[in-house]
Design an enzyme around this catalytic site. Structure first.
Site, short mmCIF file in Angstrom:
data_model
loop_
_atom_site.label_atom_id
_atom_site.label_comp_id
_atom_site.label_asym_id
_atom_site.label_seq_id
_atom_site.Cartn_x
_atom_site.Cartn_y
_atom_site.Cartn_z
N ASN A 11 7.81 -22.71 26.30
CA ASN A 11 9.09 -21.90 25.87
C ASN A 11 8.52 -21.27 24.43
OD1 ASN A 11 11.55 -21.23 25.11
ND2 ASN A 11 12.61 -23.04 24.45
N LYS A 13 10.41 -19.16 22.99
CA LYS A 13 11.80 -19.02 22.24
C LYS A 13 11.71 -17.64 21.47
CE LYS A 13 11.65 -24.07 21.25
NZ LYS A 13 12.06 -25.20 20.40
N HIS A 96 19.37 -25.75 26.69
CA HIS A 96 18.43 -26.02 25.15
C HIS A 96 19.21 -26.45 24.19
CE1 HIS A 96 15.43 -25.95 22.31
NE2 HIS A 96 14.62 -26.06 23.25
N GLU A 98 19.00 -26.08 21.09
CA GLU A 98 18.96 -24.68 20.25
C GLU A 98 20.45 -23.78 20.70
OE1 GLU A 98 15.16 -23.45 20.10
OE2 GLU A 98 14.50 -25.18 19.35
N GLU A 165 14.52 -33.63 25.98
CA GLU A 165 14.15 -33.21 24.55
C GLU A 165 15.08 -33.85 23.57
OE1 GLU A 165 11.71 -29.03 25.14
OE2 GLU A 165 13.91 -28.91 24.52
N GLY A 171 9.81 -29.42 17.23
CA GLY A 171 9.35 -28.74 16.23
C GLY A 171 9.19 -29.66 15.00
N SER A 211 7.59 -31.71 20.43
CA SER A 211 6.17 -31.93 19.58
C SER A 211 5.10 -32.29 20.64
CB SER A 211 6.38 -32.71 18.42
OG SER A 211 7.25 -32.29 17.49
#
Ligand SMILES: O=C[C@H](O)COP(=O)(O)O
Length: 250
Positions: A11, A13, A96, A98, A165, A171, A211
């Protein structure tokens, strides 16, 4: 149970312009063209899908979009539909964290997006995961079951991948332990089984994301219920992403 084919999805992003995406994808293609034991999926920004589709013609690398809107067409300024995507890519990331966080995507919106993608024959990579506060107060199980049951409600047996996730691992360099991730992957499989039957649960690809890197990937995929990974940061460097794939290739 026999281990299913490993899936490694990248991904990217909101990173890479068109030239950068083509360069990164070309480097990966050069290194990965001989590897067929791993299902490799790249999810670049929308603007690069067409070019990467041309680059990957007759190769084993698959493409995914990072988002989709649930209506097929109409007055929805700025949106991209499954109808527009279905001849560009085979996969789409939906739900996701985000998007849930920055674009207020609810489980109901996620459900409509999943339905739209499945109807158009695009395989969703459906993301679920708890935030740090929920993790610390031991609400992970409840959060995951809620996201799954709401997201998948009303769908006939979907051809889908599910990515666990944990938001606190994305991250941050603080990856979930493989044992913890596998427990949640197992919960995801059980819940999917309750919704769609045990046979469906047996073949459901469950990914871990948060990660992931070349040093920890092998441990995740050694677990019974984890079939691969959704990789963010480490997929933006060709050498790192290629190393992840080579670690799990037969
Ligand atoms: O979609 C990918 C995930 O958000 C993981 O991102 P990360 O590998 O940078 O932690």
């Amino acid at each position: 149970m026999e281990k299913r084919k490993i899936v490694i999805a990248a991904n990217w992003k909101m990173n890479t312009n068109l030239d950068e995406a083509v360069e990164l994808a070309s480097e990966m293609l050069f290194e990965l063209s001989e590897i067929d034991s791993v299902e490799t999926i790249l999810c670049p920004p929308f603007i690069s899908l067409q070019k990467l589709k041309e680059l990957f013609t007759d190769t084993r690398i698959k493409l995914g979009a990072q988002n989709v809107f649930y209506e097929e067409k109409g007055a929805f300024t700025g949106e991209i539909s499954a109808l527009m995507l279905h001849d560009l890519c085979q996969y789409v990331i939906i739900g996701h964290s985000e998007r849930r966080q920055y674009f207020c995507e609810t489980d109901e919106i996620v459900q409509k997006k999943l339905a739209s993608a499945v109807n158009l024959g695009i395989k969703p990579i459906f993301c679920v995961g708890e935030n740090l506060e929920q993790y610390q107060s031991e609400q992970t199980e409840e959060v995951i079951i809620t996201q799954l049951t709401r997201g998948l409600s009303g769908l006939k047996l979907p051809d889908i991948l599910i990515a666990y996730e944990p938001i606190w691992a994305i991250g941050t360099g603080q990856a979930a332990s493989a044992v913890e991730a596998n427990e949640v992957a197992s919960l995801i499989r059980r819940t999917f089984g309750e919704l769609f039957g045990l046979d469906a649960a047996g073949v459901l690809p469950v990914l871990y994301g948060g990660s992931v890197n070349a040093d920890n990937i092998a441990e995740y995929v050694s677990k019974t219920d984890i079939d691969g990974a959704l990789v963010g940061g480490a997929s933006l460097k060709s050498s790192q992403f290629v190393s992840i794939i080579k670690r799990v290739a037969l």
